[in-house]
Design a protein around this motif. Structure first.
Motif, short mmCIF file in Angstrom:
data_model
loop_
_atom_site.label_atom_id
_atom_site.label_comp_id
_atom_site.label_asym_id
_atom_site.label_seq_id
_atom_site.Cartn_x
_atom_site.Cartn_y
_atom_site.Cartn_z
N PHE A 1 0.78 -1.18 0.07
CA PHE A 1 0.02 -0.08 0.00
C PHE A 1 1.09 1.28 -0.03
O PHE A 1 0.79 2.22 -0.62
N GLY A 2 2.12 1.24 0.85
CA GLY A 2 2.94 2.29 0.94
C GLY A 2 3.53 2.76 -0.39
O GLY A 2 3.69 3.64 -0.99
N VAL A 3 4.00 1.28 -1.18
CA VAL A 3 4.67 1.51 -2.53
C VAL A 3 3.62 2.28 -3.51
O VAL A 3 3.89 3.02 -4.34
N ASP A 4 2.33 1.82 -3.36
CA ASP A 4 1.44 2.50 -4.24
C ASP A 4 1.29 3.89 -4.09
O ASP A 4 1.11 4.69 -4.99
N ILE A 5 1.43 4.47 -2.72
CA ILE A 5 1.39 5.81 -2.47
C ILE A 5 2.65 6.53 -2.94
O ILE A 5 2.49 7.58 -3.61
N GLY A 6 3.70 5.94 -2.87
CA GLY A 6 4.98 6.20 -3.27
C GLY A 6 4.88 6.51 -4.99
O GLY A 6 5.22 7.60 -5.37
#
Lengths: 370, 360
Positions: free
Chosen positions: A100-105
């Motif tokens: 999910f964090g990578v998605d935001i990144g």
């Protein structure tokens, strides 16, 4: 002449099959639903965009670029983010949060990249652009109508041959089935997983580049809009079978477009009434079940169905059925059906056949076997 | 533009309180009950949309404002409603209470409906389903006009309008901060009391070992369902509070980045299943967010004049991954349950000195 919507459904279904196969590959290796997978597709979309706009090349060249770029990024994501976390014994939920964090990144990266394109090359459509071209054409049909299904067939064939006829494929199957045992036998499980992630990202990027030839409007949100459908396709295939997910992709992609069109414009209000009646009936069915919760959920569903019928009876415009709503800023809004349909299929599949369509014993279902 | 400290502090506080309340509710369901709610935005947006839409209609009806269709003439209707509300503080308060009740109810109903699959599914499948549902609801908001006017957005009754008309510098910001702070405090007290109660210990037991707790006679299904319902209701109310603060509600506000990812980020930074950690995590988060807003004009020219939001996205992604890798338990890790304050225990059991004196 074949109806246009059938052809676009065919292309869409084929591209969904490609994307679902990639997602399933990542799930099989790390057992984590990759929320950043939509961004791999978007990498393909923008690889194609950059190839066409900056280097004035063909979108099909862009699909090769997309394959390599998204593959490398996906591999990097596995090596930099997921593998270290998994080695530290992170739980599945932690890994999900990490993706999910990578998605935001990636949302940040694409935002900055499109701003860069706007500023450096003066592309005013970098954040939102129409179908790219030029596409070749055969017998009056655009080339993508042929390229997409051929690509799916080729990819399925290649993966089949890879998994069954090569040493690498056997090692891959072994690493997925039983990693410790594969390690004991001297298989480099890490290497196998890394290349699976490369292949998975590559398929996403490849499909993403093809999307630029098919979808009427693409934007930095395309990945977000597609991710639900891709997950649904993968779940329908059982999340653990590559070929199952290909079939799931065909079903989801096809039904998404066909049902949207049939329900949305083909039947007009009839479509809405159909949906409302289904809601109402499933509500009634649920109410009649034993547990209190299914009664309450059923009552809510039935009320929802009645509400929609009342809306129609009152002559209210049922806006969410308009086939292509366009808001004041010129961006097309996806019909809620278009995300709703795969979502409903996914929810039903999860509750009824959590192992995927291929886990159903069809022979038994047809009464050929006791 | 001069830097206005009071305004900044008030803005900071109200934002902090809002995210504290949401993160605490996420901590209740994710940290204590072990439900990874990747669709948090669904419940917040649901509460906000229904509260904003219904209170506006009720206000227009109660004040006798009739200017045709509520959605198409929304700006005219709400303008008149807000003027009339100035002379009717009782109705204003009633509207806020009504809005919070509706939001809590809608959040709870959504939680109840979503808990139906949630009980049957494994955490990864559940995450997919919740994320998908949230995405779907966003599209419904974007296209179903009667609710929040689709892409148009609608105004809602503005309970703080009176303070804005007083023409005192920063007064309205301070009032927001006080209102949000009071809300967050209530949520804090509620969540903290819940997790310290026997119920909180059961929730943890269910999270850590489902089979063992059901063998001990705990209804694990009911426990998880109730946790999801309560947390969703709190989320919905937080959404309604935010709606009353900005006095409008539309579809574009409710992104899963801002209302699902950020609360997760706060809980992960601060410490899963530790409310003090969450308070700390929310502070660091808001500090970064508001700090970036302040320095935006100075850094934008160096990164293609891009919107600072993108840099912020990258920064938060990096922060999350770093925390997950370097300190998976967060700043403050989960502590064993403290049942009663030490003094209370001492009163009941006698202090250690007394005990040792008794022994000898």
């Amino acid at each position: 002449m074949v109806p246009a919507y059938l052809i676009s459904a065919e292309v869409y279904a084929a591209l969904f099959a490609l994307m679902a196969m990639g997602l399933t590959l990542t799930y099989m290796t790390t057992k984590v639903p990759n929320f950043a997978y939509g961004d791999m597709v978007l990498l393909g979309v923008y690889s194609s965009y950059a190839t066409v706009k900056i280097y004035h090349s063909d979108p099909y060249v862009g699909s090769a670029v997309g394959f390599v770029v998204a593959g490398l990024v996906s591999m990097a994501m596995y090596l930099i983010v997921l593998r270290p976390l998994a080695r530290r014994g992170a739980s599945i939920v932690s890994l999900m949060i990490a993706t999910f964090g990578v998605d935001i990144g990636f949302a940040g990266i694409f935002g900055i990249y499109t701003d860069y394109l706007t500023n450096a090359y003066v592309f005013n459509d970098a954040k939102e652009f129409y179908t790219l071209g030029p596409d070749f054409s055969i017998a009056g049909y655009p080339g993508i109508d042929f390229a997409a299904p051929v690509a799916v067939a080729a990819v399925v064939l290649i993966i089949y041959l890879l998994l069954t006829r090569t040493k690498f494929g056997v090692a891959m199957r072994a690493s997925i089935e039983n990693p410790p045992l594969a390690k004991v036998l001297g298989i480099n499980v890490d290497m196998v997983y890394t290349s699976s992630w490369f292949l998975a990202g590559g398929l996403a990027g490849f499909a993403g580049a093809f999307l630029t030839l098919d979808l009427p409007l693409l934007s930095v949100n395309t990945g977000n809009d597609l991710i639900v459908g891709i997950f649904a396709a993968s779940v329908l295939g059982g999340l653990t079978s590559i070929f199952g997910s290909a079939v799931g992709g065909l079903i989801i992609g096809g039904s998404e477009l066909l049902m949207t069109i049939w329900l949305g414009s083909g039947f007009g209000y009839g479509g809405t009434i159909f949906i409302a009646v289904i809601l109402f009936l499933s509500g009634v069915y649920s109410v009649r079940r034993k547990t209190r919760q299914s009664k309450v959920v059923g009552a809510i569903l039935a009320a929802l169905g009645l509400w929609v019928i009342a809306d129609i009876a009152a002559g209210l415009p049922v806006d969410f059925l308009a086939p292509e709503l366009v808001n004041g800023f010129g961006s097309a809004i996806i019909n809620p059906f278009q995300v709703g349909i795969p979502l409903v299929i996914m929810a039903v599949a999860l509750l009824i056949v959590p192992q995927g369509v291929f886990s159903v014993n069809f022979r038994r279902l047809l009464g050929l076997e006791k | 533009m001069a830097f206005d400290l009071v305004s900044f502090a008030a803005d900071f506080t109200s934002f902090y309180a809002l995210y504290l309340a949401i993160s605490l509710s996420l901590n209740l369901e994710f940290g204590y009950a072990g439900i990874p709610n990747f669709g948090k935005v669904l419940f917040i947006a649901g509460g906000a949309a229904f509260a904003g839409s219904i209170t506006g209609r009720v206000a227009a009806w109660a004040l006798g404002v009739s200017k045709g269709d509520y959605i198409t003439n929304n700006f005219a209707i709400m303008g008149q409603v807000n003027q009339l509300l100035l002379g009717d503080p009782l109705l204003t308060i009633a509207l806020v209470v009504l809005g919070l009740a509706i939001a809590g109810l809608i959040g709870g109903i959504f939680g109840y409906v979503m808990s139906y699959p949630a009980i049957h599914l494994r955490e990864d499948y559940l995450g997919l389903l919740l994320l998908g549902m949230a995405q779907f609801f966003q599209i419904v908001l974007n296209t179903y006009t009667p609710l929040v006017g689709a892409t148009q957005s609608i105004l809602t009754p503005n309970p703080f309008y009176y303070f804005a008309t007083l023409n005192v510098n920063d007064l309205v910001d301070v009032v927001y901060a006080v209102a949000m702070g009071a809300f967050a405090l209530l949520v804090w007290v509620y969540v903290e009391r819940t997790v310290r109660s026997p119920l909180g210990r059961v929730l943890r037991a269910v999270r850590d070992n489902d089979d063992a707790s059901s063998a001990l006679g705990k209804d694990t299904v009911k426990m998880r369902r109730n946790a999801l319902i309560v947390a969703s209701a709190i989320g919905g109310m937080a959404g309604a509070m935010f709606t009353f603060q900005v006095a409008f509600v539309g579809a574009s506000t409710w992104t899963r980045f801002a209302w699902t990812f950020w609360p997760f980020l706060i809980v992960i930074i601060g410490g899963v299943a530790n409310n003090k950690g969450v308070a700390l995590g929310a502070f660091f988060f808001v500090l970064i967010l508001k700090g970036l807003e302040q320095v935006q004009p100075y850094i934008a020219p160096y990164v293609f004049n891009t919107n600072v939001n993108f840099i912020q996205d990258l920064l938060f992604a990096g922060l999350l991954l770093a925390i997950l890798y370097l300190r998976p338990d967060g700043i403050l890790r989960e502590r064993s349950t403290q049942t009663l304050p030490r003094q209370e225990l001492d009163k009941i059991m006698g202090t250690e000195e007394e005990a040792s004196a008794k022994k000898s």
